[in-house]
Design a protein around this motif. Structure first.
Motif, PDB file in Angstrom:
ATOM      1  N   TRP A  65       1.261  -1.181   0.142  1.00 43.26           N
ATOM      2  CA  TRP A  65      -0.279  -0.303   0.346  1.00 43.26           C
ATOM      3  C   TRP A  65       0.710   1.845  -0.231  1.00 43.26           C
ATOM      4  O   TRP A  65       0.422   2.691  -0.375  1.00 43.26           O
ATOM      5  CB  TRP A  65      -0.931   0.181   0.993  1.00 43.26           C
ATOM      6  N   ALA A  66       1.854   0.882   0.129  1.00 43.85           N
ATOM      7  CA  ALA A  66       3.243   2.395   0.407  1.00 43.85           C
ATOM      8  C   ALA A  66       4.110   1.992  -0.236  1.00 43.85           C
ATOM      9  O   ALA A  66       4.586   0.880  -0.226  1.00 43.85           O
ATOM     10  CB  ALA A  66       3.430   2.799   1.838  1.00 43.85           C
ATOM     11  N   ILE A  67       4.889   3.235  -0.413  1.00 39.48           N
ATOM     12  CA  ILE A  67       6.549   2.553  -1.090  1.00 39.48           C
ATOM     13  C   ILE A  67       7.339   3.844  -0.200  1.00 39.48           C
ATOM     14  O   ILE A  67       7.496   4.746   0.963  1.00 39.48           O
ATOM     15  CB  ILE A  67       6.225   3.596  -2.547  1.00 39.48           C
ATOM     16  N   VAL A  68       8.096   3.019  -0.193  1.00 36.46           N
ATOM     17  CA  VAL A  68       9.655   2.911   1.068  1.00 36.46           C
ATOM     18  C   VAL A  68      10.591   4.183   0.066  1.00 36.46           C
ATOM     19  O   VAL A  68      11.062   3.134  -1.298  1.00 36.46           O
ATOM     20  CB  VAL A  68      10.028   2.035   1.972  1.00 36.46           C
ATOM     21  N   SER A  84      14.324  15.743   2.029  1.00 36.55           N
ATOM     22  CA  SER A  84      14.626  13.778   1.654  1.00 36.55           C
ATOM     23  C   SER A  84      14.836  13.554   2.199  1.00 36.55           C
ATOM     24  O   SER A  84      16.439  13.488   3.161  1.00 36.55           O
ATOM     25  CB  SER A  84      16.344  14.467   0.638  1.00 36.55           C
ATOM     26  N   PRO A  85      14.409  12.869   3.693  1.00 36.51           N
ATOM     27  CA  PRO A  85      14.813  12.379   4.589  1.00 36.51           C
ATOM     28  C   PRO A  85      15.340  11.187   4.444  1.00 36.51           C
ATOM     29  O   PRO A  85      15.401  10.812   3.051  1.00 36.51           O
ATOM     30  CB  PRO A  85      13.230  11.785   5.144  1.00 36.51           C
ATOM     31  N   ASP A  86      16.083  10.925   5.149  1.00 33.32           N
ATOM     32  CA  ASP A  86      16.965   9.611   4.897  1.00 33.32           C
ATOM     33  C   ASP A  86      16.513   8.254   5.077  1.00 33.32           C
ATOM     34  O   ASP A  86      16.423   7.655   3.688  1.00 33.32           O
ATOM     35  CB  ASP A  86      17.468   9.208   6.645  1.00 33.32           C
ATOM     36  N   VAL A  87      15.096   8.029   5.816  1.00 33.37           N
ATOM     37  CA  VAL A  87      13.889   7.239   5.189  1.00 33.37           C
ATOM     38  C   VAL A  87      12.592   7.625   4.986  1.00 33.37           C
ATOM     39  O   VAL A  87      12.954   8.432   5.881  1.00 33.37           O
ATOM     40  CB  VAL A  87      14.312   5.740   6.210  1.00 33.37           C
ATOM     41  N   SER A  88      11.623   6.934   4.033  1.00 32.96           N
ATOM     42  CA  SER A  88      10.484   8.386   4.228  1.00 32.96           C
ATOM     43  C   SER A  88       9.850   6.929   3.680  1.00 32.96           C
ATOM     44  O   SER A  88       9.931   5.253   2.794  1.00 32.96           O
ATOM     45  CB  SER A  88      10.394   8.746   3.103  1.00 32.96           C
ATOM     46  N   VAL A  89       8.346   6.769   3.586  1.00 35.13           N
ATOM     47  CA  VAL A  89       7.922   6.307   3.385  1.00 35.13           C
ATOM     48  C   VAL A  89       5.890   6.567   3.221  1.00 35.13           C
ATOM     49  O   VAL A  89       5.828   7.433   4.007  1.00 35.13           O
ATOM     50  CB  VAL A  89       6.452   5.441   4.478  1.00 35.13           C
ATOM     51  N   MET A  90       5.693   6.262   2.087  1.00 35.45           N
ATOM     52  CA  MET A  90       4.340   7.729   1.565  1.00 35.45           C
ATOM     53  C   MET A  90       3.490   6.573   0.684  1.00 35.45           C
ATOM     54  O   MET A  90       3.834   5.813  -0.170  1.00 35.45           O
ATOM     55  CB  MET A  90       5.109   8.640   0.331  1.00 35.45           C
ATOM     56  N   ARG A  91       1.575   7.110   1.150  1.00 39.09           N
ATOM     57  CA  ARG A  91       0.805   5.827   1.064  1.00 39.09           C
ATOM     58  C   ARG A  91       0.875   6.754  -0.667  1.00 39.09           C
ATOM     59  O   ARG A  91       1.027   7.343  -1.100  1.00 39.09           O
ATOM     60  CB  ARG A  91      -0.114   6.468   1.680  1.00 39.09           C
ATOM     61  N   LYS A  92       1.072   4.677  -1.298  1.00 35.94           N
ATOM     62  CA  LYS A  92       0.651   4.618  -2.576  1.00 35.94           C
ATOM     63  C   LYS A  92      -0.651   6.070  -3.163  1.00 35.94           C
ATOM     64  O   LYS A  92      -0.709   6.538  -4.518  1.00 35.94           O
ATOM     65  CB  LYS A  92       0.395   3.732  -3.466  1.00 35.94           C
ATOM     66  N   GLU A  93      -1.380   5.955  -2.883  1.00 36.98           N
ATOM     67  CA  GLU A  93      -2.668   6.989  -2.965  1.00 36.98           C
ATOM     68  C   GLU A  93      -2.302   8.246  -3.027  1.00 36.98           C
ATOM     69  O   GLU A  93      -3.521   8.979  -3.858  1.00 36.98           O
ATOM     70  CB  GLU A  93      -3.877   6.908  -1.759  1.00 36.98           C
ATOM     71  N   ARG A  94      -1.832   8.813  -2.410  1.00 36.51           N
ATOM     72  CA  ARG A  94      -0.658   9.949  -2.575  1.00 36.51           C
ATOM     73  C   ARG A  94       0.123  10.233  -3.820  1.00 36.51           C
ATOM     74  O   ARG A  94      -0.058  11.634  -3.812  1.00 36.51           O
ATOM     75  CB  ARG A  94      -0.254  11.104  -1.553  1.00 36.51           C
ATOM     76  N   LEU A  95       0.017   9.401  -4.352  1.00 39.74           N
ATOM     77  CA  LEU A  95       1.126   9.933  -6.053  1.00 39.74           C
ATOM     78  C   LEU A  95       0.044   9.786  -7.065  1.00 39.74           C
ATOM     79  O   LEU A  95      -0.510   9.037  -6.960  1.00 39.74           O
ATOM     80  CB  LEU A  95       2.148   8.255  -5.310  1.00 39.74           C
ATOM     81  N   PRO A  96       0.783  10.178  -7.722  1.00 37.80           N
ATOM     82  CA  PRO A  96       0.152  10.752  -9.415  1.00 37.80           C
ATOM     83  C   PRO A  96      -0.090   8.417  -9.537  1.00 37.80           C
ATOM     84  O   PRO A  96       1.172   8.366  -9.909  1.00 37.80           O
ATOM     85  CB  PRO A  96       0.792  11.105  -9.989  1.00 37.80           C
ATOM     86  N   ASP A  97      -1.513   8.476 -10.286  1.00 40.46           N
ATOM     87  CA  ASP A  97      -1.521   7.147 -10.509  1.00 40.46           C
ATOM     88  C   ASP A  97      -1.344   6.421  -9.795  1.00 40.46           C
ATOM     89  O   ASP A  97      -0.106   4.486  -9.856  1.00 40.46           O
ATOM     90  CB  ASP A  97      -1.216   7.092 -11.952  1.00 40.46           C
ATOM     91  N   GLY A 103      10.100  13.010 -11.263  1.00 44.13           N
ATOM     92  CA  GLY A 103      11.224  14.124 -10.228  1.00 44.13           C
ATOM     93  C   GLY A 103      10.983  14.473  -8.874  1.00 44.13           C
ATOM     94  O   GLY A 103      10.717  12.666  -8.441  1.00 44.13           O
ATOM     95  N   PHE A 104      10.612  15.426  -8.271  1.00 44.75           N
ATOM     96  CA  PHE A 104      10.538  15.172  -7.282  1.00 44.75           C
ATOM     97  C   PHE A 104       9.481  15.000  -6.741  1.00 44.75           C
ATOM     98  O   PHE A 104       8.516  15.609  -7.693  1.00 44.75           O
ATOM     99  CB  PHE A 104      10.823  16.508  -6.701  1.00 44.75           C
ATOM    100  N   ALA A 105       8.688  14.063  -5.831  1.00 42.46           N
ATOM    101  CA  ALA A 105       7.167  14.233  -5.175  1.00 42.46           C
ATOM    102  C   ALA A 105       6.688  15.328  -4.741  1.00 42.46           C
ATOM    103  O   ALA A 105       7.405  16.494  -4.066  1.00 42.46           O
ATOM    104  CB  ALA A 105       7.073  13.010  -4.480  1.00 42.46           C
ATOM    105  N   ASP A 106       5.584  15.545  -5.372  1.00 44.40           N
ATOM    106  CA  ASP A 106       4.023  17.136  -3.830  1.00 44.40           C
ATOM    107  C   ASP A 106       4.102  16.289  -2.904  1.00 44.40           C
ATOM    108  O   ASP A 106       3.593  15.105  -2.958  1.00 44.40           O
ATOM    109  CB  ASP A 106       3.693  17.497  -5.206  1.00 44.40           C
ATOM    110  N   GLY A 107       4.631  17.480  -1.352  1.00 43.54           N
ATOM    111  CA  GLY A 107       3.834  16.822  -0.566  1.00 43.54           C
ATOM    112  C   GLY A 107       5.380  16.312   0.202  1.00 43.54           C
ATOM    113  O   GLY A 107       6.097  15.632  -0.699  1.00 43.54           O
ATOM    114  N   THR A 108       4.779  15.580   1.080  1.00 41.87           N
ATOM    115  CA  THR A 108       5.784  14.616   1.728  1.00 41.87           C
ATOM    116  C   THR A 108       5.408  13.579   2.118  1.00 41.87           C
ATOM    117  O   THR A 108       4.179  13.047   2.749  1.00 41.87           O
ATOM    118  CB  THR A 108       6.012  15.707   3.384  1.00 41.87           C
ATOM    119  N   PRO A 109       6.254  12.742   2.680  1.00 40.23           N
ATOM    120  CA  PRO A 109       6.298  11.252   2.923  1.00 40.23           C
ATOM    121  C   PRO A 109       5.253  11.413   4.257  1.00 40.23           C
ATOM    122  O   PRO A 109       4.879  11.997   4.493  1.00 40.23           O
ATOM    123  CB  PRO A 109       7.209  10.746   2.982  1.00 40.23           C
ATOM    124  N   ASP A 110       4.286   9.864   4.287  1.00 44.41           N
ATOM    125  CA  ASP A 110       3.614   9.910   5.361  1.00 44.41           C
ATOM    126  C   ASP A 110       3.944   9.981   6.887  1.00 44.41           C
ATOM    127  O   ASP A 110       4.325  10.289   7.665  1.00 44.41           O
ATOM    128  CB  ASP A 110       2.542   8.423   5.853  1.00 44.41           C
TER     129      ASP A 110
END
Length: 187
Positions: A65-68, A84-97, A103-110
């Motif tokens: 459900w997320a990308i590390v 650029s955090p050292d490690v980050s986790v972002m839910r896929k639903e917050r990413l385009p498609d 390039g850079f991700a809009d918003g910051t990771p969860d």
């Protein structure tokens, strides 16, 4: 009549852009774009090893459900900075498609994790935490290798200080994730 010399104009500091950051040559250093300035983040071998070990531990609890992400990933904050955090986790639903952008991700990771070096200023760390939360982050973990501690911040600005024998739990972002704090740090 005495000769006059004109004072040299003060050099204007260069304002860096996202394009400049993307086009930097790989020199083995980690940079962030903060208020138009290129800021070098302190890193080293121990720092990198701690980050990789945490990534390995976190990864199974984030899939599918997320990308590390690792520290080379830039996130565009609400202030327009690139962090650029050292490690980050972002839910896929917050990413385009549901996919990582080129390039850079809009918003910051969860979840944003920073391994703190002794040279980092407290004011810079607190500024970064505030920026993460303003931009959508739900939790920030600060790892302090020198003290074998984790400071866990939540979006409502509660902080939990965990020591070497305490258990860091991933709820609600990483359900089921648990690790003894001392096990995060390389001997």
């Amino acid at each position: 009549m005495p000769a006059t010399t004109a004072k040299p104009k003060p050099k204007r500091k260069r304002r860096w852009t996202e394009a400049d950051l993307l086009n930097l040559p790989d020199d083995g250093r980690k940079y962030e774009l903060v208020n138009g300035r290129l800021v070098e983040a302190p890193i080293g071998a121990r720092h990198g090893e701690i980050s990789v070990e945490l990534t390995i531990k976190v990864h199974p609890f984030a899939k599918p459900w997320a990308i590390v992400y690792d520290s080379t990933t830039g996130f565009r904050t609400a202030r327009g900075n690139i962090r650029s955090p050292d490690v980050s986790v972002m839910r896929k639903e917050r990413l385009p498609d549901g996919k990582s952008p080129v390039g850079f991700a809009d918003g910051t990771p969860d979840l944003a994790v920073e391994v703190i070096s002794p040279s980092e200023k407290t004011s810079d760390i607190l500024e970064k935490i505030a920026e993460y939360f303003e931009s959508g982050t739900q939790e920030v973990w600060l790892l302090f290798p020198e003290h074998k501690q984790v400071h866990r911040y939540t979006a409502n600005l509660e902080v939990q200080v965990l020591n070497e024998d305490d258990i860091l739990k991933g709820e609600p972002i990483l359900p089921g994730f648990e690790v003894r704090v001392g096990d995060l740090f390389v001997e």
